[in-house]
Design an enzyme around this catalytic site. Structure first.
Site, PDB file in Angstrom:
ATOM      1  N   SER A  36      -7.748   4.299 -14.528  1.00  0.00           N
ATOM      2  CA  SER A  36      -8.882   3.408 -14.438  1.00  0.00           C
ATOM      3  C   SER A  36      -9.926   3.916 -15.854  1.00  0.00           C
ATOM      4  O   SER A  36      -9.507   3.622 -16.843  1.00  0.00           O
ATOM      5  CB  SER A  36      -9.886   3.844 -13.234  1.00  0.00           C
ATOM      6  N   ASP A  94      -5.712  -4.621  -6.308  1.00  0.00           N
ATOM      7  CA  ASP A  94      -6.639  -3.757  -6.777  1.00  0.00           C
ATOM      8  C   ASP A  94      -7.951  -4.270  -6.865  1.00  0.00           C
ATOM      9  O   ASP A  94      -8.260  -5.493  -7.699  1.00  0.00           O
ATOM     10  CB  ASP A  94      -6.297  -3.032  -8.085  1.00  0.00           C
ATOM     11  N   HIS A 144      -6.518   0.151  -5.627  1.00  0.00           N
ATOM     12  CA  HIS A 144      -7.091   1.067  -6.814  1.00  0.00           C
ATOM     13  C   HIS A 144      -6.672   2.450  -6.308  1.00  0.00           C
ATOM     14  O   HIS A 144      -7.488   3.274  -6.137  1.00  0.00           O
ATOM     15  CB  HIS A 144      -8.421   0.876  -7.099  1.00  0.00           C
TER      16      HIS A 144
END
Length: 223
Positions: free
Chosen positions: A119, A171, A202
Site C-alpha cells: 500500500s 481492493d 486490501h
C-alpha cells in the site's frame, strides 16, 4: 541491527546474512505487522536473508481527519493516484535508501537486496527502487500504486530491475485499477513487470504468500 525505528529479523540458526529484504508497511501500521508474515514464507533452509521492517513516523493524515498515525506521507485526497504530499514521500524514500546503504556498507551486495512495500509502503518502494543509484535485486509492490510516476527521475542503475506487482481484485482501499495503471506507467517507461491479481481485498492471501516465497527464493538463490 534493530532500533526503535525498525525491526530486524535475522537469518535462522545464527547465520551471517548474505541478502536482505526491506519490507515497508501500509498506512496506520508498523513494521511489526509483518513480523509474523516472514516465517510463513518458508524460504529454503540454506537461505541467509535479513528482513528489515521499518516503522513510519507518526504524523497527521488529512484523509483521516488529521489524526496522527504511522504514515510514510500525507494523503490529501481519496483519489490516491493524485493527491499526496510528494515531498514527504521523497523524504521517506531517502530514509529507505539509508537502510539500503547500511546493508551495502556491512558487505551485502546491492543485487542481493530486495525492496518491497504494501500500500503506502509500496508507493515509497516504487520510488526508492527506481531511483536508487546501484542495481538492486528486485522490487515487490503489493496492493499499491505508482504515486510519483509523473515526476520521477529513474536511475540508470536499475533500468533492468526485476519488478513483481500484486493486487487484489476487490481492493476497496487502493482499487485494482490504480495498481494496474501503475504497472502500465512502469511498462511505458521501459521496465519489465510481472503483474499478478488475486481474489482478495486490501490484504495478503495464502496463494499470494506462496508466490512471494517462490519469487524471493528465485531472486536470492545462490550460485
Amino acid at each position: 541491527m534493530s532500533t526503535s525505528t525498525e525491526l530486524a529479523i535475522e537469518p535462522r540458526g545464527g547465520k551471517a546474512a548474505d541478502a536482505c529484504v526491506i519490507l515497508l508497511h501500509g498506512l496506520g501500521a508498523t513494521g511489526h505487522d509483518f513480523e509474523l508474515f516472514v516465517p510463513t514464507l518458508n524460504l529454503p533452509g540454506d537461505s541467509a536473508v535479513r528482513f528489515i521492517l521499518p516503522h513510519a513516523t507518526r504524523q497527521p493524515v488529512t484523509i483521516n481527519g488529521g489524526m496522527r498515525m504511522p504514515a510514510w506521507y500525507d494523503i490529501l485526497d481519496m483519489d490516491l493516484g493524485r493527491k499526496i504530499d510528494e515531498q514527504q514521500l521523497r523524504i521517506s524514500a531517502q530514509r529507505i535508501k539509508g537502510y539500503i546503504d547500511a546493508q551495502i556498507d556491512i558487505g551485502i551486495d546491492s543485487r542481493r537486496i530486495i525492496l518491497a512495500g504494501f500500500s503506502q509502503g509500496g508507493a515509497v518502494a516504487y520510488h526508492t527502487a527506481l531511483t536508487y543509484p546501484k542495481p538492486l535485486g528486485g522490487l515487490l509492490a503489493l496492493s499499491t500504486y505508482f504515486a510519483t510516476a509523473d515526476s520521477i527521475e529513474p536511475s540508470r542503475a536499475n533500468r533492468d530491475i526485476v519488478i513483481e506487482v500484486h493486487h487484489g481484485d476487490f481492493d476497496p482501499v487502493v482499487p485494482e485499477r490504480l495498481g494496474r495503471a501503475g504497472v502500465e506507467r512502469v511498462r511505458a517507461m521501459g521496465y519489465t513487470v510481472n503483474y499478478r491479481r488475486y481474489p482478495m481485498q486490501h490484504a495478503l492471501c495464502p496463494a499470494q504468500v506462496n508466490d512471494i516465497s517462490r519469487w524471493l527464493s528465485e531472486r536470492l538463490k545462490k550460485g
